[in-house]
Every structure is written in C-alpha cells, then in structure tokens.
Design an enzyme around this catalytic site. Structure first.
Site, PDB file in Angstrom:
ATOM      1  N   ASN A 129       0.520  -0.723   0.436  1.00 39.14           N
ATOM      2  CA  ASN A 129      -0.079   0.051  -0.221  1.00 39.14           C
ATOM      3  C   ASN A 129       0.734   1.186   0.272  1.00 39.14           C
ATOM      4  O   ASN A 129       1.439   1.185   0.845  1.00 39.14           O
ATOM      5  CB  ASN A 129      -0.858   0.307   1.129  1.00 39.14           C
ATOM      6  CG  ASN A 129      -1.502   0.865   1.692  1.00 39.14           C
ATOM      7  OD1 ASN A 129      -2.101   1.967   0.796  1.00 39.14           O
ATOM      8  ND2 ASN A 129      -2.730   1.177   2.326  1.00 39.14           N
TER       9      ASN A 129
ATOM     10  N   LYS B 197       0.354   4.270  -0.220  1.00 42.21           N
ATOM     11  CA  LYS B 197      -0.224   5.066   0.276  1.00 42.21           C
ATOM     12  C   LYS B 197       0.082   6.917  -0.691  1.00 42.21           C
ATOM     13  O   LYS B 197       0.237   6.654  -1.708  1.00 42.21           O
ATOM     14  CB  LYS B 197       0.392   5.575   1.696  1.00 42.21           C
ATOM     15  CG  LYS B 197       0.146   4.814   2.343  1.00 42.21           C
ATOM     16  CD  LYS B 197       0.020   4.830   4.035  1.00 42.21           C
ATOM     17  CE  LYS B 197      -0.158   3.278   4.840  1.00 42.21           C
ATOM     18  NZ  LYS B 197      -0.273   3.076   5.787  1.00 42.21           N
TER      19      LYS B 197
ATOM     20  N   GLU C  96      -5.723  -4.867  10.487  1.00 40.25           N
ATOM     21  CA  GLU C  96      -4.688  -3.783  11.290  1.00 40.25           C
ATOM     22  C   GLU C  96      -4.873  -2.724  12.114  1.00 40.25           C
ATOM     23  O   GLU C  96      -5.682  -2.578  11.981  1.00 40.25           O
ATOM     24  CB  GLU C  96      -4.321  -2.742   9.111  1.00 40.25           C
ATOM     25  CG  GLU C  96      -4.532  -3.121   8.597  1.00 40.25           C
ATOM     26  CD  GLU C  96      -3.927  -2.758   7.807  1.00 40.25           C
ATOM     27  OE1 GLU C  96      -2.270  -2.661   7.109  1.00 40.25           O
ATOM     28  OE2 GLU C  96      -4.399  -1.609   7.255  1.00 40.25           O
TER      29      GLU C  96
ATOM     30  N   SER D 229       3.399  -2.352  10.823  1.00 38.38           N
ATOM     31  CA  SER D 229       4.352  -2.548  10.839  1.00 38.38           C
ATOM     32  C   SER D 229       4.824  -3.838  10.314  1.00 38.38           C
ATOM     33  O   SER D 229       5.960  -4.037  11.350  1.00 38.38           O
ATOM     34  CB  SER D 229       4.570  -1.815  12.553  1.00 38.38           C
ATOM     35  OG  SER D 229       4.907  -0.186  12.278  1.00 38.38           O
TER      36      SER D 229
HETATM   37  P1  PGA Z   1       2.460   0.072   7.683  1.00 33.10           P
HETATM   38  O1  PGA Z   1       1.487   0.669   7.124  1.00 33.10           O
HETATM   39  O2  PGA Z   1       3.114  -0.761   7.603  1.00 33.10           O
HETATM   40  O3  PGA Z   1       3.843   1.597   7.198  1.00 33.10           O
HETATM   41  O4  PGA Z   1       2.329   0.132   8.650  1.00 33.10           O
HETATM   42  C1  PGA Z   1       0.184  -0.537   6.833  1.00 33.10           C
HETATM   43  C2  PGA Z   1      -1.373   0.296   6.165  1.00 33.10           C
HETATM   44  O5  PGA Z   1      -1.355   1.308   6.489  1.00 33.10           O
HETATM   45  O6  PGA Z   1      -1.754  -0.673   5.503  1.00 33.10           O
END
Ligand code: PGA
Length: 252
Positions: A9, A11, A168, A214
């Site tokens: 993802n 973002k 999540e 994470s």
């Molecule tokens: P992260 O994000 O791996 O940076 O914690 C996971 C997500 O929000 O899909």
C-alpha cells in the site's frame, strides 16, 4: 485453499516517475525469482495505467487505494470503480483506517464502495482493526466484528468470495509497533470464526486474512507462520523493492 498474499500500500508516496521506477524494479526482481505467494501493489490513482503496462500481471496484481462511493457523473475529483478497473487493476483497498479517520468514511459509505467495486469486477482488500484505546479496553473483537457487519456482511456468499480481509490494528500502523504474532493470530482466528458463523466453514477457510501494521522482513516470517495469517498488507516497507521482496520471501 485460500491464497497467500503480500500486498503493498504505497499511500500518498512516490511521484509518477518514482512509482514507475519501483514497479519496474519489482517486476524484474520477481520475474527473476518467482514468489511463493500472490503479490499485489496498490498505488495512487495516477500510477495505475502506467504501472499496469509495466508489470507482468501473472506475477504482480495491481490495485487502487480507494474508489468513489458513486457510480459516475458530477462528482468532481472522484475516481469510480469502473475507472479503476479500466486501468488494468484487479484490486482496491477499502476501509483503511486512514480513510475512515481523515476522510470520514462511514460503514455506510464503505458498503456502497464495496458493492460498486464488486460490480465492476474488482477484488476488495477490506481493512478492519481497533484503535489503541479500544485495545486497552479489550474491545478489539467487537470492533472488528462490527466493521465486518457494517460494510461486507450484506454480501452474498458468492460476492464475499471476492473479499480479502486485512486486519490492521491502528496502533501498529506506521508506528514501528507490531502486534505480536500471538496477538495477531488470536484475532485472525476470531475473524475467521465470525466469517464462519455468517457464511459457513468453507467460505471461512477460503478467505485470506492479511495482517498489516509495521510488518517488515524481520517480523514477517513469524507472523506468516501462524495458521490464520495469510500474508500482509504492507505500507512503509513496500516503498523499497528490497524491503518488499524481503517480506515476499518470508513465504519461501
Ligand atoms: P505500515 O502500514 O506497514 O507502514 O505500518 C500498513 C498499512 O497501513 O496498510
């Protein structure tokens, strides 16, 4: 049997050129060393059409990070599920906690988005998960159950077959704090039991439930070794080819 999936993802990171670079690098790395799981990259809308031409869709699936809750028409700035599908994308992430929190996406809005995504032939990676406050009050089970009931349990069994769940915990997203593999397994097993109550054992067994928050190459093997954890939804660690590949290789 259900699929093992590692989904990225991105973002709101990577301009178009950077995104193309990363997609090329990943495509080369995975063509040379075939993954043992399904791999999906979910990118900003602007990357989809270009990235779709770059990747070998047999090896890497493509997804959007959102789509509109309306079919088409005068909705300035929105991108419909049909538009997403027309780029060559196969997936869309819906219900991410960042969309729920910062863009006020309610269960009702998400229900519309899910229906439109499925109508347009997209698979949905549907995110659920509790906040730190809810975890501290031991409310995580009710929270994830309510999120499923609010936006996807209206679907028929056939429709639900196109849903991938991503658990999540909000307190683990981008914080460096991962749920322990035991904590994650416990709630994944609970989520599967709730799906079983609603749709029966076969559907529950066939539903992929990903862990997100994470997740990185160092903790992925332990998480993925748990019976109810079928892969990961990866934010930060999906932005560099080597980091993402490290997580994909946890399935080897
Ligand atoms: P992260 O994000 O791996 O940076 O914690 C996971 C997500 O929000 O899909």
């Amino acid at each position: 049997m259900r699929k093992k999936i590692v989904a990225g993802n991105w973002k709101m990171n990577k301009n178009l050129q950077e995104g193309i670079e990363l997609a090329k690098e990943l495509n080369e790395a995975l063509s040379a060393d075939k993954p043992n799981c399904d791999v999906v990259i979910c990118t900003p809308f602007i990357h989809l059409a270009k990235v779709s031409e770059i990747i070998d869709h047999e090896t890497i699936g493509l997804g959007a990070e959102n789509c509109a809750d309306k079919q088409k028409g005068a909705y300035t700035g929105e991108v419909s599920a049909e538009m997403v599908k027309s780029t060559g994308a196969e997936y869309v992430i819906l219900g991410h906690s960042e969309r729920r929190e910062y863009y006020n996406e309610t269960p009702e809005i998400l229900k519309e988005k899910v229906l439109l995504a499925l109508e347009n032939g997209l698979k949905v990676i549907f995110c659920i998960g509790e906040s730190l406050e809810q975890r501290e009050k031991n409310q995580q089970n009710e929270v994830v159950k309510a999120e499923l009931e609010g936006s996807v349990f209206n679907l028929s069994k056939e429709e639900f077959a196109n849903i991938v769940i991503a658990y999540e915990p909000i307190w683990a997203i981008g914080t460096g704090k991962t749920a322990t593999s035991e904590q994650a397994e416990e709630i994944h097993a609970y989520i599967r039991s709730v799906i079983e109550e609603k749709y029966g054992k076969e559907t529950a067994e066939n539903t992929s439930i990903l862990y997100g928050g994470s997740c990185k190459a160092s903790n992925a093997p332990e998480l993925f070794a748990k019976p109810d954890i079928d892969g990961g939804l990866i934010g930060g660690a999906s932005l560099k080819c080597a980091d993402f590949k490290g997580i994909i290789d946890a399935w080897k």
